[in-house]
Design a protein around this motif. Structure first.
Motif, short mmCIF file in Angstrom:
data_model
loop_
_atom_site.label_atom_id
_atom_site.label_comp_id
_atom_site.label_asym_id
_atom_site.label_seq_id
_atom_site.Cartn_x
_atom_site.Cartn_y
_atom_site.Cartn_z
N THR A 206 0.80 -1.23 0.00
CA THR A 206 0.00 0.00 0.00
C THR A 206 0.83 1.28 0.00
O THR A 206 0.28 2.36 -0.19
CB THR A 206 -0.94 0.02 1.22
OG1 THR A 206 -0.16 -0.07 2.42
CG2 THR A 206 -1.92 -1.13 1.16
N SER A 207 2.14 1.18 0.20
CA SER A 207 2.98 2.37 0.30
C SER A 207 3.27 2.96 -1.08
O SER A 207 3.44 2.25 -2.07
CB SER A 207 4.31 2.01 0.96
OG SER A 207 5.18 3.09 0.93
N ARG A 208 3.35 4.31 -1.10
CA ARG A 208 3.68 5.01 -2.34
C ARG A 208 5.03 5.72 -2.25
O ARG A 208 5.57 6.14 -3.26
CB ARG A 208 2.59 6.02 -2.66
CG ARG A 208 1.29 5.33 -2.97
CD ARG A 208 0.25 6.28 -3.41
NE ARG A 208 -0.98 5.53 -3.69
CZ ARG A 208 -2.10 6.09 -3.99
NH1 ARG A 208 -2.19 7.39 -4.06
NH2 ARG A 208 -3.16 5.35 -4.23
N SER A 209 5.55 5.83 -1.06
CA SER A 209 6.82 6.52 -0.87
C SER A 209 7.99 5.56 -1.15
O SER A 209 8.08 4.48 -0.56
CB SER A 209 6.92 7.03 0.57
OG SER A 209 8.23 7.42 0.87
N ALA A 210 8.87 5.98 -2.05
CA ALA A 210 10.03 5.14 -2.40
C ALA A 210 10.94 4.92 -1.21
O ALA A 210 11.46 3.82 -0.99
CB ALA A 210 10.80 5.78 -3.56
N LEU A 211 11.16 5.96 -0.41
CA LEU A 211 12.03 5.84 0.76
C LEU A 211 11.44 4.88 1.78
O LEU A 211 12.13 4.00 2.31
CB LEU A 211 12.25 7.22 1.40
CG LEU A 211 13.14 7.26 2.63
CD1 LEU A 211 14.53 6.73 2.30
CD2 LEU A 211 13.21 8.66 3.19
N TYR A 212 10.16 5.01 2.03
CA TYR A 212 9.49 4.12 2.98
C TYR A 212 9.51 2.68 2.47
O TYR A 212 9.73 1.74 3.23
CB TYR A 212 8.06 4.59 3.22
CG TYR A 212 7.32 3.83 4.29
CD1 TYR A 212 7.86 3.66 5.57
CD2 TYR A 212 6.07 3.28 4.04
CE1 TYR A 212 7.18 2.95 6.55
CE2 TYR A 212 5.38 2.58 5.01
CZ TYR A 212 5.94 2.41 6.26
OH TYR A 212 5.27 1.72 7.23
N ARG A 213 9.32 2.51 1.16
CA ARG A 213 9.35 1.15 0.59
C ARG A 213 10.73 0.52 0.75
O ARG A 213 10.83 -0.66 1.06
CB ARG A 213 8.96 1.18 -0.89
CG ARG A 213 7.48 1.46 -1.12
CD ARG A 213 7.13 1.45 -2.61
NE ARG A 213 7.42 0.18 -3.25
CZ ARG A 213 6.65 -0.91 -3.15
NH1 ARG A 213 5.55 -0.87 -2.44
NH2 ARG A 213 6.98 -2.01 -3.77
N ARG A 214 11.79 1.31 0.57
CA ARG A 214 13.15 0.78 0.77
C ARG A 214 13.35 0.33 2.21
O ARG A 214 13.95 -0.71 2.47
CB ARG A 214 14.20 1.81 0.37
CG ARG A 214 14.51 1.77 -1.11
CD ARG A 214 15.65 2.66 -1.48
NE ARG A 214 15.02 3.93 -1.90
CZ ARG A 214 15.48 5.14 -1.66
NH1 ARG A 214 16.61 5.29 -1.04
NH2 ARG A 214 14.85 6.20 -2.07
N ASN A 215 12.86 1.13 3.14
CA ASN A 215 12.97 0.75 4.55
C ASN A 215 12.17 -0.52 4.84
O ASN A 215 12.63 -1.40 5.59
CB ASN A 215 12.48 1.88 5.45
CG ASN A 215 13.48 3.02 5.54
OD1 ASN A 215 14.67 2.82 5.34
ND2 ASN A 215 12.98 4.21 5.82
#
Length: 97
Positions: A40-49
């Motif tokens: 559900t995430s759209r943020s690339a930084l959050y997805r990497r984490n």
């Protein structure tokens, strides 16, 4: 990692094994949450984490699986102390007598 459940009969577990199963169950729940957040995430930084966290959880679950399997293996069977020697003595006496 595909989520493969580790099936363990809990009624015969030692306290150490129960603790490992409990810890593993918590890790599996955390993994489900991370997978959901990744979907559900759209943020690339959050997805990497989240992806890094998923790798960590997979490693920890695999380590706990290895520990549980090692603890579940019965000790190697060897001769029971005192029994084999006494049988040999009885057989030797029978041959002599």
């Amino acid at each position: 990692m595909s989520e493969m459940p580790l099936i363990i009969r809990t009624e015969r577990l030692s306290p150490e094994q129960r603790a490992l199963v409990h810890r593993r169950d918590g890790m599996v729940l955390s993994r489900k949450r991370v997978v959901h957040d990744l979907e559900t995430s759209r943020s690339a930084l959050y997805r990497r984490n989240l992806e890094a966290g998923l790798l960590y959880l997979d490693e920890q679950i695999a380590e706990l699986d290895r520990s549980l399997i090692a603890l579940a293996k019965p000790p190697p069977a060897g001769p029971k102390p005192g029994r084999s020697g006494s049988r040999l003595r009885v057989k030797e006496k029978a041959r002599q007598g």
